[in-house]
Design a protein around this motif. Structure first.
Motif, short mmCIF file in Angstrom:
data_model
loop_
_atom_site.label_atom_id
_atom_site.label_comp_id
_atom_site.label_asym_id
_atom_site.label_seq_id
_atom_site.Cartn_x
_atom_site.Cartn_y
_atom_site.Cartn_z
N SER A 22 71.02 31.04 40.51
CA SER A 22 69.79 30.50 41.19
C SER A 22 69.34 31.42 42.23
N ARG A 23 70.41 32.13 42.82
CA ARG A 23 69.93 33.09 43.86
C ARG A 23 69.08 34.10 43.28
N LEU A 24 69.36 34.81 41.92
CA LEU A 24 68.52 35.82 41.22
C LEU A 24 67.18 35.12 40.75
N LYS A 25 67.09 33.91 40.36
CA LYS A 25 65.85 33.18 39.91
C LYS A 25 65.02 33.15 41.44
N ALA A 26 65.45 32.96 42.61
CA ALA A 26 64.72 32.90 43.64
C ALA A 26 64.16 34.36 44.10
N PHE A 27 65.18 35.34 43.80
CA PHE A 27 64.72 36.89 43.85
C PHE A 27 63.68 37.22 43.20
N TYR A 28 63.57 36.93 41.72
CA TYR A 28 62.64 37.14 40.84
C TYR A 28 61.23 36.67 41.16
N ASN A 29 61.19 35.17 41.75
CA ASN A 29 59.92 34.77 41.99
C ASN A 29 59.36 35.47 43.33
N LYS A 30 60.27 35.94 44.27
CA LYS A 30 59.92 36.69 45.21
C LYS A 30 59.28 38.16 44.85
#
Length: 202
Positions: A22-30
């Motif tokens: 989920s940390r990488l999902k949030a990073f991708y969105n950013k």
């Protein structure tokens, strides 16, 4: 009795490392919000980010540390004792519908890999969006003589193998290995991050 040696094998390492995806999902969105245009490399359609400064973000630093720990546990398979693998480049990818990635290699790195951040459920049941790792073109030409006379390809006659995307799955392979990504065929994002490794000597 005839014996068989497999000379100069091409390794593919895979695992499901302990990392909060989920940390990488949030990073991708950013990153996607900041870099909507992205860049065009092997991607046919879809979106690919520009290279990410790994040290600039806590998420990518932590992810790098986990992935390096995974691949450096395999140093003994190479007989390496005075060097370690160090992640040297990282970027993000997003494919949807018929987006794909054409045949390519990652030179001049030593190893390359991909990690699946988000995978639509239908893809885990099909070959859609699969990572295809292929033999070199000269070996494909040599093996073409076997076409039509092999019911089931073996390690000696196969042209390629494929890895179905699974969320949280890590795949690492030789950077000079030809690879591509099959079309996704679903109207939902398949998100991954890719990276290269160099050897850091000591």
């Amino acid at each position: 009795m005839m014996k068989l040696d497999y000379l100069f094998p091409r390794p593919v390492f895979h695992s499901e490392p302990d990392f909060d995806v989920s940390r990488l999902k949030a990073f991708y969105n950013k990153i996607r919000e900041l870099d909507e245009t992205g860049t065009r490399q092997s991607n046919v359609g879809g979106w690919q980010s520009n290279l990410i400064n790994i040290d600039e973000h806590e998420t990518t630093r932590d992810f790098r540390d986990v992935v390096e720990e995974n691949i450096n546990s395999m140093l003994g398979e190479f007989g390496i004792v005075r060097a370690r693998f160090k992640m040297s480049a990282m970027w993000l990818n997003c494919n949807i519908n018929d987006n794909t990635n054409s045949d390519h290699i990652h030179g001049p790195a030593f190893l390359s890999g991909t990690y699946y951040i988000k995978v639509p459920e239908p893809l885990e049941e099909t070959e859609d969006g699969a990572l295809v790792i292929a033999d070199t073109f000269d070996q494909q030409y040599y093996k073409s003589a076997f076409l039509g006379c092999c019911d089931q390809p073996t390690h000696l006659s196969a042209f390629s193998t494929s890895y179905v995307p699974e969320e949280g799955k890590l795949i690492i392979f030789s950077s000079n290995q030809i690879h591509r990504v099959r079309p996704t065929y679903v109207n939902e994002e398949r998100i991954s991050t890719s990276f290269d490794f160099d050897l850091e000597y000591f």
